[in-house]
Write a protein that holds these residues in place. Structure first.
Motif, mmCIF file in Angstrom:
data_model
loop_
_atom_site.group_PDB
_atom_site.id
_atom_site.type_symbol
_atom_site.label_atom_id
_atom_site.label_comp_id
_atom_site.label_asym_id
_atom_site.label_seq_id
_atom_site.Cartn_x
_atom_site.Cartn_y
_atom_site.Cartn_z
ATOM 1 N N ARG A 103 0.856 -1.343 -0.031
ATOM 2 C CA ARG A 103 0.030 0.046 0.007
ATOM 3 C C ARG A 103 0.785 1.192 0.091
ATOM 4 O O ARG A 103 0.692 2.123 -0.819
ATOM 5 C CB ARG A 103 -1.081 -0.076 1.121
ATOM 6 N N ALA A 104 1.925 1.332 0.750
ATOM 7 C CA ALA A 104 2.697 2.413 0.988
ATOM 8 C C ALA A 104 3.495 2.593 -0.474
ATOM 9 O O ALA A 104 3.702 3.724 -0.974
ATOM 10 C CB ALA A 104 3.668 2.133 2.003
ATOM 11 N N VAL A 105 4.105 1.574 -0.951
ATOM 12 C CA VAL A 105 4.902 1.597 -2.294
ATOM 13 C C VAL A 105 4.051 2.399 -3.535
ATOM 14 O O VAL A 105 4.209 2.933 -4.196
ATOM 15 C CB VAL A 105 5.186 0.256 -2.638
ATOM 16 N N ALA A 106 2.737 1.884 -3.260
ATOM 17 C CA ALA A 106 1.628 2.292 -4.307
ATOM 18 C C ALA A 106 1.374 3.397 -4.020
ATOM 19 O O ALA A 106 1.113 4.412 -5.114
ATOM 20 C CB ALA A 106 0.434 1.217 -4.339
ATOM 21 N N ALA A 107 1.167 4.066 -2.856
ATOM 22 C CA ALA A 107 0.830 5.561 -2.749
ATOM 23 C C ALA A 107 1.943 6.270 -3.043
ATOM 24 O O ALA A 107 1.758 7.345 -3.676
ATOM 25 C CB ALA A 107 0.761 5.687 -1.075
ATOM 26 N N LEU A 108 3.076 5.917 -2.839
ATOM 27 C CA LEU A 108 4.429 6.785 -3.414
ATOM 28 C C LEU A 108 4.355 6.936 -4.884
ATOM 29 O O LEU A 108 4.463 7.996 -5.343
ATOM 30 C CB LEU A 108 5.726 6.329 -2.729
ATOM 31 N N ALA A 109 4.106 5.741 -5.278
ATOM 32 C CA ALA A 109 3.944 5.844 -6.840
ATOM 33 C C ALA A 109 2.793 7.126 -7.553
ATOM 34 O O ALA A 109 3.277 7.746 -8.309
ATOM 35 C CB ALA A 109 3.641 4.526 -7.360
ATOM 36 N N ARG A 110 1.844 6.752 -6.867
ATOM 37 C CA ARG A 110 0.941 7.988 -7.110
ATOM 38 C C ARG A 110 1.396 9.417 -6.840
ATOM 39 O O ARG A 110 1.065 10.460 -7.492
ATOM 40 C CB ARG A 110 -0.391 7.710 -6.432
ATOM 41 N N LEU A 111 1.858 9.620 -5.422
ATOM 42 C CA LEU A 111 2.333 10.803 -5.075
ATOM 43 C C LEU A 111 3.375 11.464 -5.870
ATOM 44 O O LEU A 111 3.278 12.665 -6.074
ATOM 45 C CB LEU A 111 2.747 10.891 -3.617
ATOM 46 N N ARG A 112 4.347 10.715 -6.396
ATOM 47 C CA ARG A 112 5.332 11.269 -7.118
ATOM 48 C C ARG A 112 4.861 11.984 -8.617
ATOM 49 O O ARG A 112 5.285 12.724 -9.006
ATOM 50 C CB ARG A 112 6.160 10.075 -7.814
ATOM 51 N N ARG A 113 3.498 11.389 -8.964
ATOM 52 C CA ARG A 113 2.864 12.089 -10.192
ATOM 53 C C ARG A 113 2.555 13.627 -9.834
ATOM 54 O O ARG A 113 2.494 14.562 -10.649
ATOM 55 C CB ARG A 113 1.808 11.517 -10.745
ATOM 56 N N GLY A 114 2.528 14.132 -8.422
ATOM 57 C CA GLY A 114 2.017 15.274 -8.098
ATOM 58 C C GLY A 114 3.180 16.302 -7.803
ATOM 59 O O GLY A 114 3.031 17.430 -7.428
ATOM 60 N N ALA A 115 4.703 15.774 -7.917
ATOM 61 C CA ALA A 115 5.548 16.493 -7.670
ATOM 62 C C ALA A 115 5.803 17.836 -8.648
ATOM 63 O O ALA A 115 5.862 17.212 -9.758
ATOM 64 C CB ALA A 115 7.004 15.729 -7.526
ATOM 65 N N GLY A 116 5.836 18.699 -8.357
ATOM 66 C CA GLY A 116 6.041 19.970 -9.100
ATOM 67 C C GLY A 116 4.707 20.490 -9.461
ATOM 68 O O GLY A 116 4.683 21.584 -10.531
ATOM 69 N N LYS A 117 3.555 19.813 -9.306
ATOM 70 C CA LYS A 117 2.346 20.266 -9.706
ATOM 71 C C LYS A 117 1.267 20.807 -8.668
ATOM 72 O O LYS A 117 1.258 20.504 -7.451
ATOM 73 C CB LYS A 117 1.547 19.019 -10.479
ATOM 74 N N GLN A 118 0.433 21.611 -8.965
ATOM 75 C CA GLN A 118 -0.806 21.899 -8.059
ATOM 76 C C GLN A 118 -1.421 21.098 -7.641
ATOM 77 O O GLN A 118 -1.608 20.125 -8.497
ATOM 78 C CB GLN A 118 -1.441 23.471 -8.694
#
Length: 237
Positions: A38-53
């Motif tokens: 779950r944590a690994v999947a969450a980080l993969a999703r969160l990375r897509r938001g880096a640098g975005k609003q």
């Protein structure tokens, strides 16, 4: 995955931003290092938001628990003003998503609390650690300067993203709770000068280990063993 439940007494919003960021990252970082799916999947999703609003990545809503930001911040029960709440949400979002990028494929926690002299982990100190042999690298320094002079939070997040990629490459840690508090302050009137000063002070105050055999003091710090301590992060730069 489940997110931490934050129970806070009325406190200043900047302090709450730091604490919420620390709690969210600690929970995710612990799970990621334990290779919890779950944590690994969450980080993969969160990375897509880096640098975005935050409004550009609605699929991330729910991954970061910001519920406590809506609680009263005054003894009389008043809740945060809308503009301050927006600044706080944006600061937490930027800090957590940048951390998720920093943590990718790293076997140790890339978020570490700032311990000033013993293990400085502020942004300025982290950039200083990128420079080998203690010499000033003007190219790297310019990245920090450009970040400090970003015209808006979106541009700042993008420029910080470039710095984070360099930190990840060198396994250099950063205090993301401290950064979140600074990102909140940066958005307030007059706050940009304060944050730039904090980053400059952190940069110039950093001193590399005297004996290379001793390693970097920050490497011995463990985020899972040390609870969030507002005294160590509130005014550190």
């Amino acid at each position: 995955m489940s997110t931490p439940t934050t129970i806070l007494t009325p406190s200043s919003l900047p302090e709450r931003v730091r604490q919420i960021t620390a709690e969210n990252i600690r929970a995710l970082q612990r799970g990621y290092l334990a290779d919890q799916p779950r944590a690994v999947a969450a980080l993969a999703r969160l990375r897509r938001g880096a640098g975005k609003q935050i409004e550009q990545v609605p699929d991330l809503w729910g991954l970061i628990d910001t519920g406590a930001l809506h609680d009263p911040v005054h003894e009389d029960g008043r809740t945060p003003r809308e503009e301050d709440l927006t600044r706080a949400e944006d600061a937490v979002h930027v800090a957590v998503t940048l951390w998720s990028l920093h943590q990718q494929s790293r076997g140790t926690g890339m978020h570490q609390p700032d311990r000033r002299k013993n293990a400085p982990a502020g942004l300025g100190a982290a950039v200083r650690r990128l420079m080998s042999n203690g010499d000033i690298d003007e190219t790297i320094l310019k990245r920090l300067v450009r970040a400090g002079h970003a015209p808006d939070l979106t541009t700042l997040a993008q420029r910080l993203r470039d710095i984070v990629l360099l930190l990840r490459r060198e396994d250099i840690t950063l205090d993301y709770a401290l950064l979140a508090g600074q990102l909140y302050r940066w958005q307030r009137p007059g706050g940009r000068d304060d944050v730039r000063r904090a980053w400059a002070r952190s940069f110039h105050a950093y001193r590399p280990p005297k004996d290379p055999a001793d390693g970097d003091p920050a490497d011995s710090a463990s985020d899972t063993d040390v609870p969030y301590d507002s005294d160590t992060t509130k005014d550190a730069s």
